[in-house]
Scaffold this active site. Structure first.
Site, mmCIF file in Angstrom:
data_model
loop_
_atom_site.group_PDB
_atom_site.id
_atom_site.type_symbol
_atom_site.label_atom_id
_atom_site.label_comp_id
_atom_site.label_asym_id
_atom_site.label_seq_id
_atom_site.Cartn_x
_atom_site.Cartn_y
_atom_site.Cartn_z
ATOM 1 N N HIS A 15 12.152 -0.768 -19.544
ATOM 2 C CA HIS A 15 12.147 0.686 -19.396
ATOM 3 C C HIS A 15 11.878 1.061 -17.936
ATOM 4 O O HIS A 15 11.749 2.235 -17.613
ATOM 5 C CB HIS A 15 11.077 1.317 -20.306
ATOM 6 C CG HIS A 15 11.447 1.283 -21.758
ATOM 7 N ND1 HIS A 15 11.383 0.138 -22.517
ATOM 8 C CD2 HIS A 15 11.918 2.241 -22.586
ATOM 9 C CE1 HIS A 15 11.782 0.411 -23.753
ATOM 10 N NE2 HIS A 15 12.107 1.675 -23.816
ATOM 11 N N GLY A 18 13.527 1.091 -11.817
ATOM 12 C CA GLY A 18 13.795 0.287 -10.622
ATOM 13 C C GLY A 18 14.399 -1.052 -10.986
ATOM 14 O O GLY A 18 15.341 -1.539 -10.349
ATOM 15 N N GLU A 46 4.994 -4.954 -26.654
ATOM 16 C CA GLU A 46 3.685 -5.182 -26.033
ATOM 17 C C GLU A 46 3.647 -6.562 -25.378
ATOM 18 O O GLU A 46 4.027 -7.561 -25.995
ATOM 19 C CB GLU A 46 2.599 -5.086 -27.101
ATOM 20 C CG GLU A 46 1.260 -4.708 -26.507
ATOM 21 C CD GLU A 46 0.151 -4.730 -27.558
ATOM 22 O OE1 GLU A 46 -1.003 -4.946 -27.172
ATOM 23 O OE2 GLU A 46 0.479 -4.568 -28.743
ATOM 24 N N ASP A 75 10.254 -10.270 -16.382
ATOM 25 C CA ASP A 75 8.821 -10.013 -16.256
ATOM 26 C C ASP A 75 8.450 -10.450 -14.854
ATOM 27 O O ASP A 75 8.789 -11.557 -14.416
ATOM 28 C CB ASP A 75 7.986 -10.769 -17.293
ATOM 29 C CG ASP A 75 6.604 -10.127 -17.398
ATOM 30 O OD1 ASP A 75 6.527 -8.962 -17.813
ATOM 31 O OD2 ASP A 75 5.607 -10.772 -17.013
ATOM 32 N N SER A 76 7.805 -9.559 -14.137
ATOM 33 C CA SER A 76 7.580 -9.853 -12.729
ATOM 34 C C SER A 76 6.238 -9.325 -12.297
ATOM 35 O O SER A 76 5.563 -8.616 -13.034
ATOM 36 C CB SER A 76 8.711 -9.238 -11.901
ATOM 37 O OG SER A 76 8.925 -7.909 -12.291
ATOM 38 N N PHE A 158 10.814 0.202 -5.270
ATOM 39 C CA PHE A 158 9.905 0.721 -6.299
ATOM 40 C C PHE A 158 8.620 -0.100 -6.273
ATOM 41 O O PHE A 158 8.483 -1.050 -5.503
ATOM 42 C CB PHE A 158 10.567 0.680 -7.690
ATOM 43 C CG PHE A 158 10.809 -0.714 -8.217
ATOM 44 C CD1 PHE A 158 11.919 -1.436 -7.829
ATOM 45 C CD2 PHE A 158 9.922 -1.292 -9.121
ATOM 46 C CE1 PHE A 158 12.145 -2.723 -8.315
ATOM 47 C CE2 PHE A 158 10.141 -2.571 -9.621
ATOM 48 C CZ PHE A 158 11.248 -3.291 -9.212
ATOM 49 N N GLY A 159 7.697 0.287 -7.156
ATOM 50 C CA GLY A 159 6.465 -0.491 -7.341
ATOM 51 C C GLY A 159 5.725 -0.748 -6.037
ATOM 52 O O GLY A 159 5.446 0.177 -5.261
ATOM 53 N N TYR A 160 5.425 -2.019 -5.779
ATOM 54 C CA TYR A 160 4.620 -2.414 -4.622
ATOM 55 C C TYR A 160 5.460 -2.678 -3.363
ATOM 56 O O TYR A 160 4.951 -3.218 -2.377
ATOM 57 C CB TYR A 160 3.837 -3.694 -4.948
ATOM 58 C CG TYR A 160 2.806 -3.564 -6.053
ATOM 59 C CD1 TYR A 160 3.182 -3.331 -7.378
ATOM 60 C CD2 TYR A 160 1.447 -3.713 -5.784
ATOM 61 C CE1 TYR A 160 2.239 -3.239 -8.395
ATOM 62 C CE2 TYR A 160 0.491 -3.623 -6.797
ATOM 63 C CZ TYR A 160 0.900 -3.382 -8.095
ATOM 64 O OH TYR A 160 -0.032 -3.295 -9.097
ATOM 65 N N HIS A 186 12.902 -11.864 -5.292
ATOM 66 C CA HIS A 186 12.489 -12.799 -6.336
ATOM 67 C C HIS A 186 13.438 -12.725 -7.531
ATOM 68 O O HIS A 186 13.777 -13.726 -8.142
ATOM 69 C CB HIS A 186 11.050 -12.486 -6.761
ATOM 70 C CG HIS A 186 10.763 -11.021 -6.931
ATOM 71 N ND1 HIS A 186 11.124 -10.074 -6.005
ATOM 72 C CD2 HIS A 186 10.184 -10.319 -7.940
ATOM 73 C CE1 HIS A 186 10.766 -8.867 -6.424
ATOM 74 N NE2 HIS A 186 10.199 -9.002 -7.599
HETATM 75 P P1 IMP Z 1 6.381 -5.864 -15.833
HETATM 76 O O1 IMP Z 1 7.303 -6.987 -15.487
HETATM 77 O O2 IMP Z 1 7.060 -4.795 -16.629
HETATM 78 O O3 IMP Z 1 5.105 -6.354 -16.427
HETATM 79 O O4 IMP Z 1 6.013 -5.102 -14.495
HETATM 80 C C1 IMP Z 1 5.974 -5.772 -13.271
HETATM 81 C C2 IMP Z 1 5.462 -4.860 -12.186
HETATM 82 O O5 IMP Z 1 5.536 -5.633 -10.982
HETATM 83 C C3 IMP Z 1 6.342 -3.650 -11.918
HETATM 84 O O6 IMP Z 1 5.905 -2.513 -12.587
HETATM 85 C C4 IMP Z 1 6.180 -3.446 -10.420
HETATM 86 O O7 IMP Z 1 5.046 -2.716 -10.148
HETATM 87 C C5 IMP Z 1 5.931 -4.843 -9.895
HETATM 88 N N1 IMP Z 1 7.169 -5.367 -9.332
HETATM 89 C C6 IMP Z 1 8.022 -6.253 -9.908
HETATM 90 N N2 IMP Z 1 9.081 -6.454 -9.128
HETATM 91 C C7 IMP Z 1 8.905 -5.662 -8.052
HETATM 92 C C8 IMP Z 1 9.692 -5.423 -6.905
HETATM 93 O O8 IMP Z 1 10.790 -5.938 -6.691
HETATM 94 N N3 IMP Z 1 9.157 -4.563 -6.027
HETATM 95 C C9 IMP Z 1 7.973 -3.948 -6.201
HETATM 96 N N4 IMP Z 1 7.218 -4.110 -7.262
HETATM 97 C C10 IMP Z 1 7.674 -4.978 -8.192
#
Ligand code: IMP
Length: 199
Positions: A15, A18, A46, A75-76, A158-160, A186
């Site tokens: 969901h 990014g 979950e 998952d990242s 997005f994100g970090y 990555h």
């Molecule tokens: P999940 O995989 O949904 O548990 O969320 C992984 C979280 O890692 C994301 O919400 C981002 O905050 C962060 N993340 C993963 N990949 C990236 C990226 O390419 N750039 C910035 N933040 C990332």
């Protein structure tokens, strides 16, 4: 012979807008029609595992079962060396609810300052999982090394992304054009392994 992924409809079990953009950029040029979990109104699974692989499989499996089509998930997260690999699989949760990534980046910075960390190295990790409705499943891991900078810089990504400077660059992921980030991220590294194995 190992199972191949036939180009066609592919459900992106995420969901995160990014991630959907990045997964579309990777898979659509090679013939897949990527439909996101959001577009299909699928519930968010979950994430109860303690590894990227485990959580990626939970998401791909749930989407494959719900749609009857092969599903792809990512998952990242960000592993910070001086914080013993945190936030790691908890990277999204560090942004709280509603998700606020400035707050999450600030928390990483605060924790580094609290231990007076000289080592600011970090890596983004992505684990891509593909699950088929019949229960077959595979995962692929990609990583990109870098250092953390403060304050955040850049408006893209997005994100970090605004605090992560990939090794060999002096700009953050959020200052790179999307095509440049997508070519070296990555997620791209995991995608290359997936392509070699499944296509
Ligand atoms: P999940 O995989 O949904 O548990 O969320 C992984 C979280 O890692 C994301 O919400 C981002 O905050 C962060 N993340 C993963 N990949 C990236 C990226 O390419 N750039 C910035 N933040 C990332």
């Amino acid at each position: 012979m190992s199972r191949k992924l036939i180009p066609g409809r592919l459900v992106a079990a995420t969901h995160n807008k990014g991630k959907v953009v990045e997964l579309k950029d990777l898979f659509e040029p090679i013939g897949f029609q990527v439909i996101s979990a959001g577009e299909l109104n699928l519930e968010e699974a979950e994430e109860t595992e303690l590894t990227f692989e485990g959580n990626a499989l939970i998401k791909a499996r749930a989407a494959a079962q719900a749609t009857g089509a092969p599903a792809l998930s990512d998952d990242s997260g960000l592993e910070v060396t001086a914080l013993g690999g945190m936030p790691g699989v908890h990277t999204a949760i560090w942004a709280g609810e509603p998700r606020d990534f400035y707050r999450a980046m600030e928390k990483v910075e605060r924790e580094l300052q609290a231990i007076d960390a000289k080592d600011r190295s970090a890596r983004f990790v992505s684990c891509l999982a593909v699950a088929w409705p019949d229960g077959h499943e595979v995962t692929f891991r990609g990583e990109v090394e870098g250092t953390l900078t403060w304050p955040p810089r850049g408006e893209m990504g997005f994100g970090y992304d605004p605090v992560f400077v990939p090794t060999g660059f002096d700009v953050t992921f959020a200052e790179l054009e999307p095509a440049q980030k997508h070519a070296m991220s990555h997620r791209a590294a995991a995608f290359e392994k997936l392509k070699a194995a499944l296509l």
